[in-house]
Design a protein around this motif. Sequence first.
Motif, mmCIF file in Angstrom:
data_model
loop_
_atom_site.group_PDB
_atom_site.id
_atom_site.type_symbol
_atom_site.label_atom_id
_atom_site.label_comp_id
_atom_site.label_asym_id
_atom_site.label_seq_id
_atom_site.Cartn_x
_atom_site.Cartn_y
_atom_site.Cartn_z
ATOM 1 N N ASP A 41 -10.727 11.783 2.000
ATOM 2 C CA ASP A 41 -11.012 13.009 1.254
ATOM 3 C C ASP A 41 -11.479 12.693 -0.165
ATOM 4 O O ASP A 41 -12.450 13.268 -0.661
ATOM 5 C CB ASP A 41 -9.770 13.908 1.194
ATOM 6 N N TYR A 42 -10.774 11.789 -0.832
ATOM 7 C CA TYR A 42 -11.130 11.430 -2.201
ATOM 8 C C TYR A 42 -12.546 10.840 -2.268
ATOM 9 O O TYR A 42 -13.371 11.254 -3.090
ATOM 10 C CB TYR A 42 -10.115 10.434 -2.782
ATOM 11 N N VAL A 43 -12.828 9.887 -1.391
ATOM 12 C CA VAL A 43 -14.135 9.228 -1.405
ATOM 13 C C VAL A 43 -15.247 10.213 -1.047
ATOM 14 O O VAL A 43 -16.312 10.195 -1.676
ATOM 15 C CB VAL A 43 -14.136 8.001 -0.461
ATOM 16 N N ASN A 44 -15.010 11.074 -0.081
ATOM 17 C CA ASN A 44 -16.044 12.053 0.295
ATOM 18 C C ASN A 44 -16.378 12.986 -0.861
ATOM 19 O O ASN A 44 -17.542 13.338 -1.068
ATOM 20 C CB ASN A 44 -15.620 12.838 1.540
ATOM 21 N N GLU A 45 -15.374 13.373 -1.627
ATOM 22 C CA GLU A 45 -15.611 14.218 -2.796
ATOM 23 C C GLU A 45 -16.435 13.468 -3.848
ATOM 24 O O GLU A 45 -17.396 14.011 -4.414
ATOM 25 C CB GLU A 45 -14.263 14.649 -3.386
ATOM 26 N N GLU A 46 -16.074 12.214 -4.119
ATOM 27 C CA GLU A 46 -16.838 11.404 -5.071
ATOM 28 C C GLU A 46 -18.275 11.194 -4.590
ATOM 29 O O GLU A 46 -19.215 11.254 -5.377
ATOM 30 C CB GLU A 46 -16.159 10.048 -5.295
ATOM 31 N N LEU A 47 -18.429 10.942 -3.287
ATOM 32 C CA LEU A 47 -19.764 10.737 -2.720
ATOM 33 C C LEU A 47 -20.622 11.985 -2.854
ATOM 34 O O LEU A 47 -21.809 11.888 -3.192
ATOM 35 C CB LEU A 47 -19.673 10.352 -1.245
ATOM 36 N N ARG A 48 -20.040 13.154 -2.563
ATOM 37 C CA ARG A 48 -20.805 14.405 -2.690
ATOM 38 C C ARG A 48 -21.370 14.541 -4.096
ATOM 39 O O ARG A 48 -22.549 14.859 -4.281
ATOM 40 C CB ARG A 48 -19.920 15.609 -2.355
ATOM 41 N N ILE A 88 -24.133 11.866 -4.705
ATOM 42 C CA ILE A 88 -25.370 12.170 -3.970
ATOM 43 C C ILE A 88 -26.122 13.309 -4.638
ATOM 44 O O ILE A 88 -27.354 13.270 -4.752
ATOM 45 C CB ILE A 88 -25.055 12.475 -2.483
ATOM 46 N N LYS A 89 -25.394 14.325 -5.126
ATOM 47 C CA LYS A 89 -26.039 15.429 -5.850
ATOM 48 C C LYS A 89 -26.815 14.905 -7.056
ATOM 49 O O LYS A 89 -27.903 15.373 -7.367
ATOM 50 C CB LYS A 89 -24.999 16.439 -6.337
ATOM 51 N N GLN A 90 -26.225 13.940 -7.763
ATOM 52 C CA GLN A 90 -26.828 13.438 -8.992
ATOM 53 C C GLN A 90 -27.876 12.353 -8.756
ATOM 54 O O GLN A 90 -28.834 12.242 -9.524
ATOM 55 C CB GLN A 90 -25.741 12.880 -9.909
#
Length: 174
Positions: free
Chosen positions: A103-110, A113-115
């Motif tokens: 969960d933590y990594v997926n949030e950081e990845l999102r 990726i946006k940036q």
Amino acid sequence: IGNLKINVRVSEDGTQTKEANVREVQAGAKQHLIIVVGERTAIKDALFSAKLVDFAVRDVLIVPYELATDVEKATRPTGGFGQRPTWESAAYVADPSGDDWDDYVNEELRDAIKQNGESVRKDGIAIVVKNNGSVVRRGVGKVPWRDMVEELEEKKKDDVEMADLRFLAPDSLE
């Protein structure tokens, strides 16, 4: 981040580990963390280049999080005699433990990726966490190890305190 669990190496050869949450490691052992997230190649490059900085005398743990499915990890050859490469089993490398990391990594990845676009999966991201739990830097691509360590050490000079390593006591090893 404080509630995430990591496996900290407690033997010189890196074979014995102790699970602890990040908050314990940061409060007790005064360890900063650099979390590296990416595909296998990005993780390998980051850990290999970290060997060039003398982490053995630093208060920094590197937590590599590989973006691969469990099937991909299980089907990967283990190498000679089932041992991990030295750059993966160094004392300053702590393995993520538990499902909360996903969960933590997926949030950081999102956010990354946006940036920066989809290439961050291949390029990798680094999250630098000071020993008080605050994130001091996030970045994409090659990890500037020396800069990150120097920045963390500079921030630590004013707040020197004895480390409490009781959470690593041998009687609590599983």
